[in-house]
Scaffold this motif. Sequence first.
Motif, PDB file in Angstrom:
ATOM      1  N   GLY A  41       0.833  -1.201   0.000  1.00 17.28           N
ATOM      2  CA  GLY A  41       0.000   0.000   0.000  1.00 17.28           C
ATOM      3  C   GLY A  41       0.865   1.248   0.000  1.00 17.28           C
ATOM      4  N   LEU A  42       0.274   2.328  -0.512  1.00 21.67           N
ATOM      5  CA  LEU A  42       1.019   3.572  -0.591  1.00 21.67           C
ATOM      6  C   LEU A  42       0.119   4.746  -0.223  1.00 21.67           C
ATOM      7  N   ASP A  43       0.504   5.478   0.788  1.00 17.08           N
ATOM      8  CA  ASP A  43      -0.150   6.744   1.112  1.00 17.08           C
ATOM      9  C   ASP A  43       0.860   7.619   1.856  1.00 17.08           C
ATOM     10  N   GLU A  44       0.424   8.781   2.326  1.00 17.32           N
ATOM     11  CA  GLU A  44       1.337   9.686   3.025  1.00 17.32           C
ATOM     12  C   GLU A  44       1.962   8.987   4.227  1.00 17.32           C
ATOM     13  N   GLY A  45       1.154   8.153   4.907  1.00 16.32           N
ATOM     14  CA  GLY A  45       1.620   7.465   6.107  1.00 16.32           C
ATOM     15  C   GLY A  45       2.833   6.600   5.827  1.00 16.32           C
ATOM     16  N   VAL A  46       2.760   5.848   4.730  1.00 19.28           N
ATOM     17  CA  VAL A  46       3.859   4.949   4.363  1.00 19.28           C
ATOM     18  C   VAL A  46       5.128   5.765   4.102  1.00 19.28           C
ATOM     19  N   ILE A  47       4.953   6.869   3.384  1.00 14.20           N
ATOM     20  CA  ILE A  47       6.112   7.699   3.049  1.00 14.20           C
ATOM     21  C   ILE A  47       6.716   8.288   4.313  1.00 14.20           C
ATOM     22  N   THR A  48       5.858   8.763   5.238  1.00 10.58           N
ATOM     23  CA  THR A  48       6.348   9.332   6.489  1.00 10.58           C
ATOM     24  C   THR A  48       7.086   8.266   7.293  1.00 10.58           C
ATOM     25  N   LYS A  49       6.492   7.063   7.336  1.00 11.10           N
ATOM     26  CA  LYS A  49       7.104   5.961   8.088  1.00 11.10           C
ATOM     27  C   LYS A  49       8.486   5.623   7.511  1.00 11.10           C
ATOM     28  N   LEU A  50       8.537   5.576   6.178  1.00  9.61           N
ATOM     29  CA  LEU A  50       9.794   5.262   5.488  1.00  9.61           C
ATOM     30  C   LEU A  50      10.851   6.305   5.832  1.00  9.61           C
ATOM     31  N   SER A  51      10.420   7.553   5.788  1.00  6.86           N
ATOM     32  CA  SER A  51      11.331   8.659   6.022  1.00  6.86           C
ATOM     33  C   SER A  51      11.826   8.646   7.475  1.00  6.86           C
ATOM     34  N   LYS A  52      10.896   8.374   8.411  1.00  9.08           N
ATOM     35  CA  LYS A  52      11.256   8.314   9.844  1.00  9.08           C
ATOM     36  C   LYS A  52      12.254   7.184  10.070  1.00  9.08           C
ATOM     37  N   LEU A  53      11.974   6.024   9.473  1.00 10.42           N
ATOM     38  CA  LEU A  53      12.819   4.841   9.624  1.00 10.42           C
ATOM     39  C   LEU A  53      14.242   5.133   9.187  1.00 10.42           C
ATOM     40  N   LYS A  54      14.341   5.948   8.159  1.00 11.92           N
ATOM     41  CA  LYS A  54      15.667   6.265   7.633  1.00 11.92           C
ATOM     42  C   LYS A  54      16.246   7.521   8.296  1.00 11.92           C
ATOM     43  N   LYS A  55      15.551   8.014   9.295  1.00 15.20           N
ATOM     44  CA  LYS A  55      15.975   9.188  10.072  1.00 15.20           C
ATOM     45  C   LYS A  55      16.281  10.374   9.160  1.00 15.20           C
ATOM     46  N   GLU A  56      15.395  10.601   8.247  1.00 20.99           N
ATOM     47  CA  GLU A  56      15.638  11.663   7.274  1.00 20.99           C
ATOM     48  C   GLU A  56      15.250  13.021   7.826  1.00 20.99           C
ATOM     49  N   PRO A  57      15.927  14.069   7.362  1.00 20.54           N
ATOM     50  CA  PRO A  57      15.525  15.421   7.787  1.00 20.54           C
ATOM     51  C   PRO A  57      14.152  15.796   7.224  1.00 20.54           C
TER      52      PRO A  57
ATOM     53  N   TRP B  18      13.133  18.352   5.481  1.00 16.72           N
ATOM     54  CA  TRP B  18      13.029  18.855   4.098  1.00 16.72           C
ATOM     55  C   TRP B  18      12.886  17.720   3.088  1.00 16.72           C
ATOM     56  N   LEU B  19      13.533  16.572   3.383  1.00 14.52           N
ATOM     57  CA  LEU B  19      13.455  15.457   2.452  1.00 14.52           C
ATOM     58  C   LEU B  19      12.071  14.812   2.487  1.00 14.52           C
ATOM     59  N   LEU B  20      11.513  14.739   3.713  1.00 16.37           N
ATOM     60  CA  LEU B  20      10.157  14.199   3.836  1.00 16.37           C
ATOM     61  C   LEU B  20       9.173  15.091   3.070  1.00 16.37           C
ATOM     62  N   ASP B  21       9.350  16.410   3.226  1.00 15.00           N
ATOM     63  CA  ASP B  21       8.468  17.335   2.510  1.00 15.00           C
ATOM     64  C   ASP B  21       8.605  17.148   1.008  1.00 15.00           C
TER      65      ASP B  21
END
Lengths: 481, 394
Positions: A33-49, A51-54
């Motif tokens: 599945g793909l939604d904003e939640g998945v992208i946020t989770k992915l970004s958090k998991l990778k400890k991204e700043p 600006w990259l999440l945005d």
Amino acid sequence: MIDKNQQIIDSAIDQEYKYGFTTDIETTTFEPGLDEGVITKLSKLKKEPQWLLDWRLKAYESWKKMEEPTWAQVDYTPVDYQALSYYSAPKYKKNDSLDDVDPDIIDTYNKLGISLNEQKRLEGVAVDAVFDSVSVATTFKKELAKHGVIFCSFSEAVIDHPELVKKYLGSVIPRTDNYFAALNSAVFSDGSFVYIPKNVRCPMELSTYFRINAANTGQFERTLIIADEGSHVSYLEGCTAPMRDENQLHAACVELVAHKDATIKYSTIQNWYAGDKEGRGGIYNFVTKRGICAGDRAKISWTQVETGSAVTWKYPSVIMQGDDSVGEFYSVAVTKNKQQADTGTKMIHIGKNTKSTIISKGISAGEGQNTYRGGVKILKNADNARNFSQCDSILIGNKCGAHTFPYIDVKNPTAKMEHEATTSSIGEDQLFYCNQRGINLDDSVSMIVNGFCKEVFAELPMEFAVEAKQLIEVTLENSVG
Amino acid sequence: MLKKIQKHSHARFEELGYPSKKLENWKFSSSKHLKKYDSSNSGKNISIDHCGDEYTLCFVNGQITLESLNKFIYKDDMNILDIDELNDETTCSTSSNFEKEALFHLGLSTIKSGKYFEFKQGSKFDTPIQILNFYSKKTEALRISSFNIFKLNDGNNISIVEKDVNEGSGSFNLSLNKFICADDTILNHSILYDDNTESNYLGYNYYELGRNVLLNIDSMNINSTFNKNFIEIDLNKEGSEVKINILNLARNQQHLDNNILMNHNAEHCISFQNVRNILDDQATCVFNGKVVVADGAQKTDSNQSNKNLLLSRNATAHSNPQLEIYADDVKCGHGSTTGALDKDSIFYLRARGIKESDANNILVKAFAKEILQEFVSDDIRNLSENNLSHWIDG
């Protein structure tokens, strides 16, 4: 004779894919599945700043509004983007030492002939190994660091060199560039990052090896190579995947930036699983690759050998912005069984005295469909721009197809632009000539095809050239009757 | 019959609307400026003082004139009918690609009538048949549509020479033609577009070939502001040979556009496309050539060549020579070049005492003549050479 030929053809088409095994390891995999939640989770998991999440979320927003392109000469079952998992990674912590890498993974790479063990190193090649969604190991980092070369996984680069990533990410392929690039921008999980400082000639070949292992996942890697003024780098890319009945999506983005007097040479051997002879399974290889010659006298050269994937959609391009810059594209694409490839390049001449060369060789066998689609744009200010394109195709068997769609737009009268293409079968006279001299059918075909591809193979680094030659031989063995 | 076709076309046009730049065939040419043209006044009869000799069929605003038909020397060697009188739908049908073209349907749905010319088997047609298209524009922004079908029976050898004559202000000429060539026929179709007005021309020519047909299409194009041409050829049976030679000269804001689709559906056929464009000022040209070799059309030999000469900084050439091949034992190739005059050649001529402007002219002429010398019709070749000289002299 006809029966014998038929047998030969059949046995060729039955050729096994030798990288089709899977590796059983513990993984962390997201639910499909793909939604904003998945992208946020992915970004958090990778400890991204932030600006990259945005950036990812903006890309996702624009992706939602886009339509999947249908102009390519390929036909495939549509991808259900909600049924894919957007992250799968082996459970372990990445460290500088190879000791911490799961031995199964090391084993996998050994089976693939990629040695991650630095002692048994490939002659002067540094490897970044990407397993499903993450980079598992990067070799020779210390050695390279001595020269100031940064070669690491994309995730590490985001943490360690945010200023470079922020400056260059999306500068060549904007996040809204096309459907697959937008999807990649939203969900890319890892990839390689290379920075060559000013006036440094990278002391060894850099290489990334991509492996898809997990089922029902898509691989979305992002590679960014920056060659600062006067530097030089040669980069290799290889890919394989297990044999599975369902189609898997691989949507990567590769961005190259060559500053003044810099040279980037990018070579790919793409050997994803191509599906079985009925066309079941195989990888959908929808890749956006683009380089920019940002400064004067910069040079970008793409070399690709495409033998795998069920469907390929790939157009490595060069934007020649600096004066006297050079773009090159050398390609061999082979399709057999029910493989389809729509590949080519785009050369955009902006600066004065820019030069581009396109050599594309297509080989279709079985029921394969091979398309060259290329664009050459010479803009108004590109005085004395020069382009030479040559696109040749060989057809083996009467059910395959070869297509050529060049788009040529010239807006400057001082430019010189030449394009030529030919399509033919392997000549009976050529085979006869070889046979008459005691060379059997197989060897004759291999000789003729290798001769046909020679111009491209000559551009590959040594290790790859040998591999490419063998790959073509294995792929086409016994395919002519 | 005509009513039925027109009803369908009308519905298709309503559905498709004017083509946008998103369509592959219209990527480089805008149809916006064509919208203002209207066909409502084209029915007015306009008398023409001279209709040429007894070898001439004279069309005025898309309708054939009775005078020219009555004195036409071959009228007894032909069956000439109104399209409305035809019973066979396949005779009127054209290619599936034209079916997707909105403006083809616009043309078809607005014609008043069309003619069906059938050449009788065994008759001799030694002298070329001349077709004169008069466009008289007493009304502003007039759209003129025509649709004619030509049928060649077995063994016919026909030369058709087509010329456009324009009077008055700009119009939009929408010309649809279908040529049916039965087995063992020869057709030489020469066309000279020489509108000296701000006219817009859009042509859809469809050729359906049988066995062992020899088809020659020669065309030269100057002066019209907008000239877009679709040529589609179906090689349906083995042994046919097609040669296309096109020369386009453009300056100012002219837009010249050649779309050629060659369908090799049968074995042992040969086709050549040879298109050259010479562009000056802000002129643009498009070459959209495609060869499709169907599954089983073995031993096909096909070649496309497109050469563009740019004489000015602001001229633009778009070239898309395409090959789509589904058979293995074929020989297909294409070549495309774009560039300016060769500096070395100019130097060579100047070193021999020829002025630079003369040297340029010599080279432009030589480039053009390579096409003109291939023209089958002496008449068209001579006229074209004259036109070329005038064009070069400005």
